[in-house]
Design a protein around this motif. Structure first.
Motif, short mmCIF file in Angstrom:
data_model
loop_
_atom_site.label_atom_id
_atom_site.label_comp_id
_atom_site.label_asym_id
_atom_site.label_seq_id
_atom_site.Cartn_x
_atom_site.Cartn_y
_atom_site.Cartn_z
N ILE A 40 1.17 -1.34 0.11
CA ILE A 40 0.03 -0.42 0.08
C ILE A 40 1.07 0.75 0.03
CG2 ILE A 40 -1.62 1.53 1.31
CD1 ILE A 40 -2.58 -1.60 2.15
N PHE A 41 0.50 2.32 -1.50
CA PHE A 41 1.70 2.97 -1.29
C PHE A 41 1.59 4.29 -1.21
CE2 PHE A 41 1.36 1.02 -5.77
CZ PHE A 41 1.55 1.83 -5.88
N SER A 42 1.92 5.78 -1.80
CA SER A 42 1.25 7.03 -2.20
C SER A 42 2.73 7.16 -2.60
CB SER A 42 1.39 8.00 -1.31
OG SER A 42 1.37 9.28 -1.43
N GLY A 43 2.46 7.19 -4.19
CA GLY A 43 3.08 7.45 -5.26
C GLY A 43 4.55 9.06 -5.67
N PHE A 44 2.74 9.95 -4.50
CA PHE A 44 3.37 10.80 -5.12
C PHE A 44 3.78 12.43 -3.85
CE2 PHE A 44 1.79 9.90 -8.99
CZ PHE A 44 3.03 9.87 -10.11
N ARG A 45 4.52 13.50 -3.85
CA ARG A 45 3.97 14.04 -2.77
C ARG A 45 3.32 15.92 -2.99
NH1 ARG A 45 8.45 17.66 -1.83
NH2 ARG A 45 10.10 15.82 -3.42
N VAL A 46 3.37 15.93 -2.51
CA VAL A 46 2.40 17.42 -3.46
C VAL A 46 3.24 18.32 -2.97
CG1 VAL A 46 0.77 19.59 -2.64
CG2 VAL A 46 -0.26 16.09 -2.77
N ILE A 47 3.61 19.39 -3.66
CA ILE A 47 4.65 19.94 -3.89
C ILE A 47 4.41 22.07 -3.36
CG2 ILE A 47 6.34 19.22 -4.79
CD1 ILE A 47 6.56 20.90 -7.47
N ASP A 48 2.94 22.32 -3.45
CA ASP A 48 2.50 23.24 -3.49
C ASP A 48 1.45 23.44 -3.53
OD1 ASP A 48 1.20 23.29 -6.13
OD2 ASP A 48 3.09 24.44 -7.32
N GLU A 49 0.66 24.86 -3.00
CA GLU A 49 -1.02 25.18 -2.69
C GLU A 49 -1.93 24.67 -4.16
OE1 GLU A 49 1.07 28.36 -4.00
OE2 GLU A 49 1.43 27.05 -2.27
N LYS A 50 -1.07 24.32 -5.01
CA LYS A 50 -1.56 24.52 -6.80
C LYS A 50 -1.78 23.04 -6.67
CE LYS A 50 -0.08 28.36 -8.74
NZ LYS A 50 0.41 29.18 -9.72
N GLY A 51 -1.68 22.30 -6.18
CA GLY A 51 -1.70 20.44 -6.02
C GLY A 51 -0.59 20.16 -6.74
N ARG A 52 0.80 20.83 -7.37
CA ARG A 52 1.08 20.22 -7.78
C ARG A 52 1.83 18.53 -7.29
NH1 ARG A 52 4.62 24.93 -10.99
NH2 ARG A 52 3.72 25.84 -9.18
#
Length: 120
Positions: A40-52
């Motif tokens: 069970i994993f998360s593949g991405f990290r959110v880097i800014d308030e725009k959701g990128r």
């Protein structure tokens, strides 16, 4: 095609005592290919308030599942980056189980199918 059940989906945990995904991570994913185990994993990290997002895998834990997907146990990793878990003091989420003894017995059964032995 191979006769095994497959599942791709999002995992959500509820409850105060269940370890939650760290802040600024995308949702938890389960990609099950019918081999009685998956991660069970998360593949991405959110880097800014725009959701990128940027690729950055965080592993929540391993999941052991019976053939008809009605029983499971999740070995929750202490730190998603180090992927560590200990059978002597590691956290597990197991269902269905009415108490700790039943959960421990079910976990032992599910994990033994893959050659893993749990300590008491």
């Amino acid at each position: 095609m191979n006769g095994k059940k497959n599942f791709n989906g999002v995992i959500n945990f509820e409850g105060m005592k269940i370890p939650h995904l760290p802040q600024y991570r995308t949702e938890l994913i389960l990609q099950y290919q019918g081999d009685n185990f998956s991660t069970i994993f998360s593949g991405f990290r959110v880097i800014d308030e725009k959701g990128r997002v940027v690729p950055d895998i965080y592993t929540y834990g391993g999941i052991y599942i019976n053939d008809d997907f009605t029983q499971f146990t999740i070995t929750v990793f202490i730190d998603g980056d180090s992927q560590t878990w200990s059978s002597s003091d590691g956290l597990m989420i197991t269902a269905p189980a009415k108490d700790r003894v039943e959960a421990s017995n079910l976990s032992r059964k599910l994990m033994s199918r893959l050659g893993i032995t749990l300590n008491n």
